[in-house]
Every structure is written in structure tokens, then in C-alpha cells.
Design an enzyme around this catalytic site. Structure first.
Site, PDB file in Angstrom:
ATOM      1  N   THR A  61       0.817  -1.220   0.000  1.00 35.51           N
ATOM      2  CA  THR A  61       0.000   0.000   0.000  1.00 35.51           C
ATOM      3  C   THR A  61       0.844   1.260   0.000  1.00 35.51           C
ATOM      4  O   THR A  61       0.361   2.317  -0.418  1.00 35.51           O
ATOM      5  CB  THR A  61      -0.934  -0.003   1.216  1.00 35.51           C
ATOM      6  OG1 THR A  61      -0.152  -0.135   2.414  1.00 35.51           O
ATOM      7  CG2 THR A  61      -1.911  -1.163   1.143  1.00 35.51           C
ATOM      8  N   CYS A  62       2.074   1.190   0.504  1.00 35.21           N
ATOM      9  CA  CYS A  62       2.933   2.378   0.495  1.00 35.21           C
ATOM     10  C   CYS A  62       3.352   2.762  -0.914  1.00 35.21           C
ATOM     11  O   CYS A  62       3.704   3.919  -1.170  1.00 35.21           O
ATOM     12  CB  CYS A  62       4.169   2.153   1.361  1.00 35.21           C
ATOM     13  SG  CYS A  62       3.811   1.746   3.080  1.00 35.21           S
ATOM     14  N   PHE A  63       3.358   1.788  -1.837  1.00 28.95           N
ATOM     15  CA  PHE A  63       3.836   2.034  -3.199  1.00 28.95           C
ATOM     16  C   PHE A  63       2.752   1.786  -4.243  1.00 28.95           C
ATOM     17  O   PHE A  63       3.050   1.791  -5.443  1.00 28.95           O
ATOM     18  CB  PHE A  63       5.045   1.138  -3.496  1.00 28.95           C
ATOM     19  CG  PHE A  63       6.089   1.168  -2.421  1.00 28.95           C
ATOM     20  CD1 PHE A  63       6.868   2.291  -2.233  1.00 28.95           C
ATOM     21  CD2 PHE A  63       6.259   0.087  -1.572  1.00 28.95           C
ATOM     22  CE1 PHE A  63       7.834   2.329  -1.241  1.00 28.95           C
ATOM     23  CE2 PHE A  63       7.215   0.114  -0.576  1.00 28.95           C
ATOM     24  CZ  PHE A  63       8.009   1.238  -0.400  1.00 28.95           C
TER      25      PHE A  63
END
Length: 870
Positions: free
Chosen positions: A837-839
Site C-alpha cells: 500500500t505504500c507504493f
């Protein structure tokens, strides 16, 4: 007889506080009709002082709760410990039981020692108005050794601190004496008015102590074993009147020596120094007395209404005749005030200079400061001219030789590395363009009746004097888009400009480092509430680092996005009675007027205000939005009658009927009052002062409709709205939102929920796959066959949120800025799809068939939860 202040090696000094080590071992609360497992902690308070109140950590248990936690407290031998066992719940804490410990009784029962003394306390709680047993609490006490001879035993006091009594001809002693000096306690001879480290001052005296200062104008004989050599001396002076306290003062709070206290063998002879001290070189008219020291001969004057007195053992205290109180400490100089900060530390406020200091001011301190300030004022003018010796000439020269004239107010011209730039101090921004020429060179004239102006922040707008309106849109042909100016033009560009201005304010006010918030998915609401409210508001501007307990994910933005989404879904849940749906078919939220059923509802609204401000400040989306009138309230805009249609159609139709019909012909008797029912209680509200006696007519009907509309939007929610806005303003000032309207604010907070498939495919990128790979074609085929709800679940699975930015998939944000939706080839065909989810990345294994890919993908987005590390 030995003085009470004497001490032995290894024995605590009687007039000092000592540290007490309290070990909270366990508790066995009696749980009635409660959950089998409770989460609780113990709170310990010393003498009711907030600075000496400490808590243990939280422990979960059923029949027995184990802490084995050590707490260090600052106590005296007469201190009282109040212990409370609390049970933690989502919305409030419940008291399981209380117990108290009197340290003087513990010392007497153990011979003046507290060496790992075990106490089993009976907890008490209240049930239906009666006090019942609440279980047991086991603690250990480990403190200093105390000389029991210095402990007052009720009616007796030590000889060294024997207070004088009034004359038989004087007024009878009342239970509360006029001037009560500091009393003695078992840690020795000090009252609770002296300063404690980290604590606050107290003026209460022990019940076993008498007032040595209960003298008015007649002084009493005093026996002092330490002054036996002066027993035959007498003082033939008049008593000191209460109106002249400054004549008997001494410098600082240092006690007078024994020679300054003359004792007479005659019981009716005055024994304390009175009207004045002997002058330098002059002997006092006493036999057997000695001359006062130099410090006492040149005293500093006390404030009006203050008097200095002395105990039989030579200790000085001060009487405030204005408030009828006493203290060990010398009164502060005029214009000074003593205060306590939130940590319990004392500081001093100088109202003369509007400054503060940690050091207690004395007369010498004030004199030195005034002398320094006088010298500083003399040099300030010269230093100012010295620092500006070059600026004045350069600025005047630049103004004289600059053909464009002076800069606009609040602007400054600077030069860095040979390149000139301009600083706008109004908005705290910089730019390369000269504000005097920006937007004016080679531009056609404005249409007739138009005028260009600038706001206080340097943003230009246009005034149409023909229609008396203003706009940011340039009225000249070819300037609608604002390409030559860079200021907001058409609406779509205007919103982008406003959004970037807001993001600029957020980034320019961001703080370094990060703030950690550790939560559990099971207790997300409670954990987030406790940690956010315990932090300073400005700390919430730091970069967020969310930790999900039991999960090993590293937060580079994705966990924070999911935290905002999950927590917003939780705190805005109408089941908590804080918010309610706007209507049967309108699922936007508004404040519930009946939220006062929760006694702590204002604290929760303050928390929600902070949380919503954090979402806007950090650029994250929430799950559910508010009504448009609520956004207008955030923007300090007045809702209109049309806004009422979306939240209360029946009320809106009633007002429209009143507006369109003649009330006098219909025979309706309406007054400027309105009834409201909350939790079965009906209250009447006047729309204007004296409204119950003012009838609605055709002349005042418009005023009635306006007041009624305003009342409908604010009924029963004024306090809740204020708490919400106060919490919001603590993190992000509401002034930052002044450029937006209510729809733009909703779009910025909630994002877009409608998913455009063509936009999604167009802005997707691939790693170790190509656009023509069969797995990619199968993936998009599965997504097209999904309904909108499952597409949103897939979007949340990959990005952490179900909302899109204003620019759609092209403006998805990753850990380091914009990052598009990515599909990567990772793993084996037996693996489930995974997300980062961070990328914004989806790990899609190389499945062998369409059916296998569809099954694995749907299972992943519907049945998985949590984060981990590879």
C-alpha cells in the site's frame, strides 16, 4: 530537650520530603455483572496533589490483576495516599474501588520504619448510594526511617516548637485562628506551604498542631530551651501594630539568631522584637541581649499588609493581613506572581516587564534587573542604528534609481548568488518575478468598469463595478485559463491552485522527525483516542508512523492511509451517538443533538476535530463525509434555506409553505419560538429576545424564516460544533481553508469514489509484465466484470484507501510523491496476490488460467487483513 529538627544518620530529616517507593503488586476486584476480562490500572495520589498523581500501566485479567509495578512518590510522614483501581472501556473509565493509606499510622505500627512493608487494602466502591466492598489491593511500601520523637502525637507537640497562647484577657481562640503560621509535620517542623519539587503549595495544617501565630496585638511569653542564657533579660518595647509590618522585617527568609529573640522570666512581658531594630552603632535597651546582625539592621520593606514574625525556635514566618494567611516564604516584590505549569513546576511572572523566570525573585534580584534594563535601554538605540547603517542607504538608493517605484506593502527584494528574487512577507513565500511587473507587461486593458486588486496575501482578483461583483477569473479575452498569470482562472484550475496553496501551507509548517501511534485493530478507537489526546497538537503535524500491534508492516504511507480509513469509519459510526445520518436516504453525517447522553462527548468531538484536521494536513482521505451545511460551518459560512432541503425535507417544505402563503389569510398564529425534543425532554427556544410575545406577520415573515433556518442548523449542537472546531484549529488553522467552498472541502477530505475503468487502465504501469501479457489481460477482464463495490475493495486492498484524488489514478500518492497503480510479477501460481500500500503496487503471481486468477484475486481482497514483512 532535643529540637525536633535534629536528625541521626540514616534517619529522614523531619522538615524535608522523602521518596517513597510504592510497589503495586496485585488486585482482586469484585466484578458484578461485568465482562469476565477487564483492562484496568491503578492511580495513586499523594495528599490530592495533581503533581504527585501517578498511574500504573494497563493490565488485562479476570479474577486477579497482576502489575508488580514500582512507583516513586515524594511524601512526608503525615501524607495520605489515595489509591483508585479503574477499569478501561471504549468511551469511559469505571471506578472499581478506592483505598487510602495514612503513612503516620504505618510508621507508628512499624517502629518508624517502612522496609518492604506489605499492606493488603480493602477496596471500597459505591453501589446504589451505599458503600460496599470492592475487593482487595496488595502493595509494598519502602521508605525512609523516621524518628518517632518528632512526630506529633495528637495533643502534644515538641518543646522546641511549643506555640504561644493568647493572654487570658484577650479574645478566645477560635477553631480557625486569624493568622495561622506554617505548622510542623512528622518529617519535621514544616507546614505544607513550603515549596515541594514538582508540587503545589498547600496551607492546610495538621489537626494535631496549634497555631504559633495566633497573636493579634498582644504578644505572649515563650519558653525556649535553646535560649536559656537569656532567661533573665526583658524587652521594654511597645508591641508592633499590624499596620506597620515593614518595620520588623528581615532580608530574605533567613531565620533570626537566638540573640534576636529576648525571653523574659515574667509571664506578662513581651518577648518578641517589636517596632524597630537597633540602628547601626546603637545598643538595644535590654539586659543580656546582643546587637542584631547587619542583615537585620538594613531590611527590605515588606509589601503593604504583610508582617514578619518569629517562632520560639527562631524560625521566621510571614503574615499576610490582607488574606489572613501565613507562609514560610518572603512575599514576592510588587508586580510579581507565582504560578504552576502543567507539570507542577513553579515559575514566576513579572507583570511589570511581562516576562517569566524559574528563579524566585528577591529585592536584590529586582534591583539588578532594573539596573541591567536601564543600561540595555541606553544601548538599544545605538545598536539599532549600528545594525541598520547600511540598509538605509541601499534601500533609499534602490528606490531613487528604480523606475518601477517602491515594492507593494509586505514585499522585499533580495539577492542570492547574483540572482534577484522577491519575498512576500504577507504569505511567507518567495518568487523570481517582480510583483510590480508581474501580469502587467504586454497585457491588454481591462474592459470598461473593471478593476484589478490584490488581497492582503498578494492574490489578485477583479472587481466588476457594473454588476458590483468580484471574481478571480480574468475578464479579458484569452486570459480565462490564467496561463500568463499563474493565478486561479477557470474553476477546474482554480481548485487545483487552491489545493496546491493549502499543501504549501501544510509543508511549510511541518515539523521534523515523526510521531508514532501504536494501535490494535481490536481497540482502534480507544487506542487512537488516548494517544492523540495525550499528544501536543503541534506534534500531530509531524510525519505519521502508524504501528499495528501484532503486524510487522513498515509505514511508508500505506498503513497511515488504512488507519485514517478504518478510524474514520469507527469514530463516525452513528452507533456511538456522536453523529447521525442526515436523513433516511441521505447517509452523510451530522452532529447528533442527543450526544450529551455520553458525559465525555465534548472531549470526543475535540478528538474528532483533531483527527479530521490531521487527515487534511497529511493529505489522507476518510471513509464517510459530512453534510454540506457542516462544511459551511467549518468555513464560517452561513447556511441557506436551500441547504435545508438535503437534510430535513419536511422542515424545508414547511418553511417554503410559510414563505409562499399569506399567514394572516390562513389564520396561523405563529410566534418567534420553536420547540425541540431531545431524549424525551421538550425545550422551548426563542428565536429572538422576547420571541414568545412576538407574532409572525407578513412584515416580519422574512426575518422569522431566516432565524428559523439558522436555528434548525444549530439546534442542540452549538457546544459539540465548538469542541470540534477547537480541536481542528489546534492542528490546522481554519484560516487555511478560506479559499475553498463546501464542495471543494468535501472533495479534498473524502476524495472521489466513482471509478473510471479507462482512466485506471490508462494510468497503470507494469513490472516484469507487459500490457499484452495474458495475466494482465485476464486481470482487467476480472476488474471489468466486478461491480463498483468490489472495485472499491480492490482499490483499498492495493492503495489502503477506497477514495481517489481529484486528478484520478494519474495522481495517486505513494511514499515519495506521485506513484501510479503498479502490477508486478512476483511469486508462484500457488500464492495469493499481495499488495504494497505504500507504493500502490499489486504483486500478481503468473497464474495459469483466468479462473485461477479470478479465484485468487477475489479471495485476497475479501478474506485477508493485516501487514507483514518479506
Amino acid at each position: 530537650m532535643a529540637s525536633a529538627s535534629s536528625s541521626r544518620a540514616g534517619v529522614a530529616l523531619p522538615f524535608e520530603k522523602s521518596q517513597l517507593t510504592l510497589k503495586v503488586v496485585s488486585a482482586k476486584p469484585k466484578v458484578h455483572n461485568r465482562q469476565p476480562r477487564i483492562n484496568s490500572y491503578v492511580e495513586v495520589a499523594v495528599d490530592g496533589l495533581p503533581s504527585e498523581t501517578k498511574k500504573t500501566g494497563k493490565r488485562i485479567g479476570s479474577s486477579e490483576l497482576l502489575w508488580n509495578e514500582i512507583i516513586v512518590l515524594n511524601v512526608t510522614a503525615q501524607s495520605h495516599l489515595d489509591l483508585k483501581v479503574w477499569s478501561c472501556h471504549t468511551l469511559r473509565n469505571e471506578l472499581l474501588g478506592t483505598a487510602s493509606v495514612n503513612l503516620s499510622n504505618v510508621l507508628k505500627n512499624n517502629g518508624g520504619k517502612m522496609e518492604n512493608t506489605q499492606l493488603t487494602l480493602n477496596l471500597q466502591t459505591e453501589n446504589k448510594g451505599s458503600v460496599v466492598s470492592g475487593g482487595e489491593l496488595t502493595i509494598f511500601l519502602d521508605g525512609p526511617t523516621v524518628d518517632l520523637g518528632s512526630v506529633p502525637n495528637g495533643s502534644a507537640v515538641t518543646d522546641g516548637s511549643q506555640p504561644p497562647s493568647r493572654e487570658s484577657s484577650g479574645t478566645a481562640i477560635a477553631p480557625e485562628t486569624r493568622h495561622q503560621p506554617p505548622s510542623t509535620n512528622c518529617f519535621g517542623g514544616r507546614s505544607r506551604t513550603h515549596r515541594h519539587s514538582g508540587g503545589s503549595a498547600r496551607t492546610a495544617t495538621a489537626a494535631s498542631e496549634q497555631s504559633p501565630g495566633a497573636r493579634n496585638r498582644h504578644r505572649q511569653p515563650v519558653k525556649n530551651s535553646s535560649s536559656s542564657g537569656l532567661a533573665n533579660g526583658t524587652v521594654n518595647e511597645e508591641p508592633t501594630p499590624a499596620s506597620e509590618p515593614e518595620e520588623s522585617s528581615v532580608v530574605g527568609v533567613t531565620s533570626l539568631p537566638a540573640a534576636a529573640l529576648s525571653v523574659s522570666s515574667n509571664p506578662n512581658t513581651t518577648s518578641l522584637p517589636a517596632q524597630s531594630t537597633p540602628a547601626e552603632g546603637e545598643e538595644a535597651s535590654t539586659s543580656g541581649t546582643q546587637q542584631l546582625p547587619a542583615a537585620a539592621q538594613a531590611p527590605d520593606a515588606l509589601p503593604a499588609g504583610w508582617e514578619q514574625r518569629e517562632l520560639p525556635n527562631g524560625r521566621v514566618y510571614y503574615v499576610d493581613h490582607n488574606t489572613k494567611t501565613t507562609t514560610w516564604e518572603r512575599p514576592l516584590p510588587p508586580g510579581w506572581e507565582k504560578r504552576t505549569d502543567p507539570r507542577g513546576r513553579f515559575y514566576y511572572v513579572d507583570h511589570n516587564t511581562r516576562t517569566t523566570t524559574w528563579q524566585r525573585p528577591t529585592a536584590e534580584y529586582v534591583r539588578n534587573y532594573e539596573q541591567w534594563q536601564s543600561q540595555r535601554n541606553q544601548l538599544q538605540g545605538a545598536m539599532q542604528h549600528f545594525s541598520q547603517r547600511f540598509l538605509y542607504q541601499s534601500s533609499s538608493a534602490s528606490t531613487d534609481h528604480d523606475p518601477l517605484g517602491p515594492l507593494p506593502p509586505g514585499w522585499e527584494k533580495r539577492q542570492d548568488n547574483g540572482r534577484v528574487y522577491y519575498v512576500n512577507h504577507n504569505t511567507r513565500t518567495t518568487q523570481w518575478e517582480d510583483p510590480r511587473t508581474q501580469g502587467m507587461i504586454q497585457e491588454p486593458a481591462l474592459p470598461p468598469g473593471w478593476e484589478m486588486k490584490y488581497t492582503s496575501e498578494g492574490v489578485r482578483y477583479f472587481v466588476d463595478h457594473n454588476t458590483r461583483t468580484t471574481t478571480f477569473k480574468d475578464p479579458r479575452p484569452g486570459f480565462e485559463s490564467g496561463t500568463k498569470q499563474g493565478s486561479p482562472g477557470a474553476y477546474d484550475r482554480s481548485f487545483r491552485w487552491k489545493y496546491h496553496q493549502f499543501r504549501f501551507l501544510c509543508h511549510s509548517n511541518a515539523l521534523p522527525s515523526h510521531v508514532k501511534i501504536s494501535v490494535s485493530r481490536q481497540t482502534l478507537f480507544e487506542d487512537s483516542f488516548q494517544q492523540i489526546m495525550n499528544m501536543k497538537p503541534y506534534d500531530l503535524r509531524r510525519r505519521l508512523y502508524i504501528i499495528m500491534r501484532g503486524e510487522e508492516g513498515l509505514d511508508y504511507g500505506g498503513i497511515a492511509r488504512e488507519w485514517f480509513f478504518l478510524l474514520s469509519h469507527e469514530v463516525l459510526n452513528p452507533m456511538y451517538c456522536l453523529f447521525e445520518y442526515a436523513g433516511k436516504n441521505n447517509y452523510c453525517l451530522q452532529i447528533n443533538p442527543a450526544s450529551s447522553i455520553n458525559p465525555d462527548h465534548l472531549t470526543y468531538f475535540r478528538f474528532i476535530g483533531r483527527f479530521i484536521a490531521m487527515a487534511l494536513y497529511h493529505g489522507k482521505f476518510i471513509d464517510t463525509g459530512f453534510t454540506l451545511p457542516f462544511y459551511k460551518r467549518m468555513l464560517n459560512k452561513r447556511p441557506t434555506l436551500k441547504d435545508l432541503e438535503s437534510i430535513d425535507p419536511e422542515f424545508y417544505n414547511s418553511i417554503v409553505w410559510i414563505k409562499e402563503n399569506n399567514l394572516e389569510e390562513c389564520g396561523l398564529e405563529l410566534f418567534f419560538i420553536q420547540d425541540m425534543e431531545i431524549l424525551g425532554k421538550v425545550t422551548t427556544h426563542e428565536l429572538k429576545e422576547g420571541g414568545e410575545n412576538i407574532r409572525v406577520t407578513e412584515e416580519n415573515k422574512e426575518e422569522y424564516i431566516m432565524l428559523l433556518t439558522d436555528w434548525r442548523f444549530t439546534r442542540g449542537v452549538e457546544e459539540q460544533t465548538k469542541a470540534f472546531l477547537d480541536g481542528f484549529n489546534e492542528v490546522a488553522p481554519l484560516e487555511w481553508l478560506r479559499y475553498f467552498d463546501e464542495k471543494e472541502l468535501e472533495l479534498m477530505l473524502c476524495g472521489m469514489q466513482e471509478i473510471d475503468m479507462s482512466d485506471w487502465q490508462k494510468n497503470a504501469i507494469y513490472r516484469h509484465y507487459t500490457k499484452s501479457s495474458k495475466q494482465i489481460q485476464w486481470f482487467w477482464q476480472v476488474v471489468k466484470e466486478m461491480d463498483n463495490e468490489k472495485r472499491i475493495r480492490l482499490l483499498q486492498f492495493v492503495t489502503g484507501t477506497c477514495r481517489l484524488p481529484v486528478g484520478g489514478f494519474a495522481e495517486l500518492i505513494g511514499s515519495n510523491g506521485p506513484q501510479k497503480f503498479c502490477i508486478d510479477r512476483v511469486g508462484k501460481e500457488t500464492w495469493l496476490p499481495r499488495s504494497h500500500t505504500c507504493f500502490n503496487r499489486l504483486d500478481l503471481p503468473p497464474y495459469k488460467s483466468y479462473e485461477q486468477l479470478k479465484e485468487k484475486l477475489l479471495y485476497a481482497i475479501e478474506e485477508t487483513e493485516g501487514f507483514g514483512q518479506e
